[in-house]
Design an enzyme around this catalytic site. Sequence first.
Site, PDB file in Angstrom:
ATOM      1  N   LYS A   1      50.759  41.837  41.266  1.00 31.78           N
ATOM      2  CA  LYS A   1      51.734  41.231  42.177  1.00 31.78           C
ATOM      3  C   LYS A   1      51.225  41.172  43.616  1.00 31.78           C
ATOM      4  O   LYS A   1      51.286  40.131  44.272  1.00 31.78           O
ATOM      5  CB  LYS A   1      53.049  42.025  42.086  1.00 31.78           C
ATOM      6  CG  LYS A   1      54.194  41.431  42.862  1.00 31.78           C
ATOM      7  CD  LYS A   1      55.540  41.950  42.429  1.00 31.78           C
ATOM      8  CE  LYS A   1      55.845  43.377  42.598  1.00 31.78           C
ATOM      9  NZ  LYS A   1      55.208  44.511  42.509  1.00 31.78           N
TER      10      LYS A   1
ATOM     11  N   THR B   1      48.090  41.434  44.600  1.00 33.10           N
ATOM     12  CA  THR B   1      46.913  40.565  44.585  1.00 33.10           C
ATOM     13  C   THR B   1      47.332  39.101  44.676  1.00 33.10           C
ATOM     14  O   THR B   1      46.745  38.309  45.419  1.00 33.10           O
ATOM     15  CB  THR B   1      46.094  40.812  43.300  1.00 33.10           C
ATOM     16  OG1 THR B   1      45.759  42.198  43.228  1.00 33.10           O
ATOM     17  CG2 THR B   1      44.824  39.997  43.289  1.00 33.10           C
TER      18      THR B   1
ATOM     19  N   ARG C   1      53.947  45.898  51.774  1.00 38.35           N
ATOM     20  CA  ARG C   1      54.245  47.295  52.114  1.00 38.35           C
ATOM     21  C   ARG C   1      52.969  48.089  52.356  1.00 38.35           C
ATOM     22  O   ARG C   1      51.883  47.707  51.927  1.00 38.35           O
ATOM     23  CB  ARG C   1      55.030  47.955  50.975  1.00 38.35           C
ATOM     24  CG  ARG C   1      56.421  47.394  50.783  1.00 38.35           C
ATOM     25  CD  ARG C   1      57.121  48.060  49.609  1.00 38.35           C
ATOM     26  NE  ARG C   1      56.473  47.759  48.333  1.00 38.35           N
ATOM     27  CZ  ARG C   1      56.750  48.373  47.198  1.00 38.35           C
ATOM     28  NH1 ARG C   1      57.644  49.343  47.181  1.00 38.35           N
ATOM     29  NH2 ARG C   1      56.146  48.041  46.092  1.00 38.35           N
TER      30      ARG C   1
ATOM     31  N   LYS D   1      48.218  55.334  40.265  1.00 40.21           N
ATOM     32  CA  LYS D   1      48.528  53.930  40.538  1.00 40.21           C
ATOM     33  C   LYS D   1      47.488  53.258  41.422  1.00 40.21           C
ATOM     34  O   LYS D   1      47.229  52.069  41.320  1.00 40.21           O
ATOM     35  CB  LYS D   1      49.906  53.843  41.193  1.00 40.21           C
ATOM     36  CG  LYS D   1      50.386  52.436  41.477  1.00 40.21           C
ATOM     37  CD  LYS D   1      51.820  52.477  41.991  1.00 40.21           C
ATOM     38  CE  LYS D   1      52.292  51.093  42.431  1.00 40.21           C
ATOM     39  NZ  LYS D   1      51.681  50.675  43.698  1.00 40.21           N
TER      40      LYS D   1
ATOM     41  N   ALA E   1      60.656  51.828  45.316  1.00 44.06           N
ATOM     42  CA  ALA E   1      61.382  50.713  44.705  1.00 44.06           C
ATOM     43  C   ALA E   1      62.406  51.165  43.666  1.00 44.06           C
ATOM     44  O   ALA E   1      63.144  50.345  43.138  1.00 44.06           O
ATOM     45  CB  ALA E   1      60.410  49.717  44.094  1.00 44.06           C
TER      46      ALA E   1
ATOM     47  N   PHE F   1      57.920  46.561  41.923  1.00 43.68           N
ATOM     48  CA  PHE F   1      58.155  46.554  40.483  1.00 43.68           C
ATOM     49  C   PHE F   1      58.521  45.159  39.977  1.00 43.68           C
ATOM     50  O   PHE F   1      58.220  44.154  40.605  1.00 43.68           O
ATOM     51  CB  PHE F   1      59.194  47.599  40.084  1.00 43.68           C
ATOM     52  CG  PHE F   1      58.790  49.019  40.360  1.00 43.68           C
ATOM     53  CD1 PHE F   1      57.479  49.449  40.147  1.00 43.68           C
ATOM     54  CD2 PHE F   1      59.695  49.941  40.865  1.00 43.68           C
ATOM     55  CE1 PHE F   1      57.101  50.754  40.399  1.00 43.68           C
ATOM     56  CE2 PHE F   1      59.319  51.252  41.108  1.00 43.68           C
ATOM     57  CZ  PHE F   1      58.026  51.659  40.875  1.00 43.68           C
TER      58      PHE F   1
ATOM     59  N   PHE G   1      42.968  36.763  33.745  1.00 42.17           N
ATOM     60  CA  PHE G   1      41.998  37.789  33.372  1.00 42.17           C
ATOM     61  C   PHE G   1      40.882  37.111  32.582  1.00 42.17           C
ATOM     62  O   PHE G   1      41.119  36.132  31.866  1.00 42.17           O
ATOM     63  CB  PHE G   1      42.650  38.893  32.522  1.00 42.17           C
ATOM     64  CG  PHE G   1      43.365  39.939  33.328  1.00 42.17           C
ATOM     65  CD1 PHE G   1      42.887  41.240  33.400  1.00 42.17           C
ATOM     66  CD2 PHE G   1      44.529  39.630  34.031  1.00 42.17           C
ATOM     67  CE1 PHE G   1      43.549  42.213  34.146  1.00 42.17           C
ATOM     68  CE2 PHE G   1      45.199  40.593  34.777  1.00 42.17           C
ATOM     69  CZ  PHE G   1      44.702  41.893  34.829  1.00 42.17           C
TER      70      PHE G   1
ATOM     71  N   TRP H   1      41.892  36.405  41.960  1.00 39.85           N
ATOM     72  CA  TRP H   1      41.185  37.697  41.882  1.00 39.85           C
ATOM     73  C   TRP H   1      39.682  37.463  41.923  1.00 39.85           C
ATOM     74  O   TRP H   1      38.950  38.182  42.599  1.00 39.85           O
ATOM     75  CB  TRP H   1      41.586  38.436  40.594  1.00 39.85           C
ATOM     76  CG  TRP H   1      40.958  39.805  40.479  1.00 39.85           C
ATOM     77  CD1 TRP H   1      41.460  40.980  40.961  1.00 39.85           C
ATOM     78  CD2 TRP H   1      39.716  40.127  39.840  1.00 39.85           C
ATOM     79  NE1 TRP H   1      40.604  42.017  40.673  1.00 39.85           N
ATOM     80  CE2 TRP H   1      39.525  41.527  39.983  1.00 39.85           C
ATOM     81  CE3 TRP H   1      38.752  39.381  39.164  1.00 39.85           C
ATOM     82  CZ2 TRP H   1      38.403  42.181  39.473  1.00 39.85           C
ATOM     83  CZ3 TRP H   1      37.626  40.040  38.653  1.00 39.85           C
ATOM     84  CH2 TRP H   1      37.470  41.429  38.811  1.00 39.85           C
TER      85      TRP H   1
END
Length: 558
Positions: A73, A75, A96, A107, A275, A303, A383, A411
């Site tokens: 998210k 990224t 954030r 994480k 969150a 999230f 991906f 990415w």
Amino acid sequence: MAFKTDIEIARAAQKKPIQEIGAKLGIPTEALLPYGHDKAKVGQEFITSLKDRPDGKLILVTAINPTPAGEGKTTTTVGLGDGLNRIGKKAAVCIREASLGPNFGMKGGAAGGGYAQVVPMEDMNLHFTGDFHAITSAHNLLSAMIDNHIYWGNSLGIDERRVTWRRVMDMNDRALRDVVVSLGGVANGFPRQTGFDITVASEVMAILCLASDLADLERRLGDMIVAYTRDKAPIYCRDLKADGAMTVLLKDAMQPNLVQTLENNPAFVHGGPFANIAHGCNSVIATRTALKLADYVVTEAGFGADLGAEKFMNIKCRKAGLAPAAVVIVATVRAMKMNGGVAKADLGAENVAAVKAGCANLGRHIENVAGFGVPVVVGINHFAGDTEAEIAAVKDYVAALGSEAILCRHWAEGGAGIEELARRVAELADGGGAAFKTLYPDEMGLMEKIETIATRIYRAGSVTADAGVRAQLKAWEEAGYGHLPVCMAKTQYSFSTDPNLRGAPEGHVIPVREVRLSAGAGFVVAICGEIMTMPGLPRVPASETIRLNAAGLIEGLF
């Protein structure tokens, strides 16, 4: 082909002086308070001078429910900001700040990934400009003043059994969840049971992210309820005269941080509320500032959309008078397969049937977000192992719902890999198709608000809450808090309260086991199922591999 790690990519970035980044948005040098060469705070006086400017378009990036397969998210948020700038739009990113706890745990950081990152990555994921330390200090100053007040005679009549204000630190440390303080005799005060939460779960963090200026910050801090008397009358932060000193500690932290993406585009990185227990969005002051300076502002909410987007709409937008012009829901083929029942170890094999089965989770989020009256587009975060047939399955599913899914390669390729999504988002934002509305009105009862979110967003069959919870909500309504929005604290992994229940379940029960009043932040927290406000480290924490190499460079951050 060996891929570079995130930190290797970030280290090779050709950063520009922060004054040049500010100039892209028309921020004069004198309005920037530099922290080194590549980050700065934006001065409050300059922010105040912008108030009569028109706002740009606000674009929210949200996602499906998180899975171990990864969604990307942040990224995508960063990549979309770069993509919009690349197609000639004046855009800024708002995200954030990272918490040290997850960073050294499991994480990782919060600066994006691959060639869609915000830099300086190491600084952002460590101490940055000290905002979290300031929040920790302000929070714990209040803790100290509560115990000090009790020690020196307790003129407010605080019931030591009903002190609700816990301490915080910015670290995952399960040993501190429940502690006893003031042991050691009369000189150390009166022993009582308390505990620690992680800093991002502090109400001070939520307040900093919702306050419009320092005066509003001090008022909200004063409104926090920290304890009760034996007659169950609330004790406020201002009763202890702590609000002024806390505001002093937060004076610099209140100013938004300006940094840059790998492609030298402006990014505001400010605040980081949990969150689950809070609203999970970057600060209102950073978002408002960006909207005054850029034509498009790309922001994210924590999230999946059932938590982050719902709170963004019903809490942040409601409180700050914001309205998104478009929403991007991030999904991956890998996550669709996991929602379709494929184990993480088997995600490499093509499985179109599992992709189709797992798309129900994505579909539910599309329906929910569209229900807020905003146009929705899906960004498929690519991906390397995704097959054409799997990608086509997601696109076809989304098209059948009347929306659109666009493949994004940010990415691996940066802004160049997300131009198609950038063009579509700009088209949606400029099209005027948004008719934003919140899910419920202010005047709806607190329990009804909880039930509305549970049934309309989670698709629950019912909500259970014992008589004590219902009585507490009624008491808060009678005390004048009934107009507040509700912040649902539940697992991020499922629409239900069972983290293992993937897909799009319906008819389940949402148990509300506790409610908390965040009077300063301005919302009521409904705790559903098991929610941890002080995480622990995993068996093999990331901190075991974070170190300085022989050249004095940081290794192991991600």
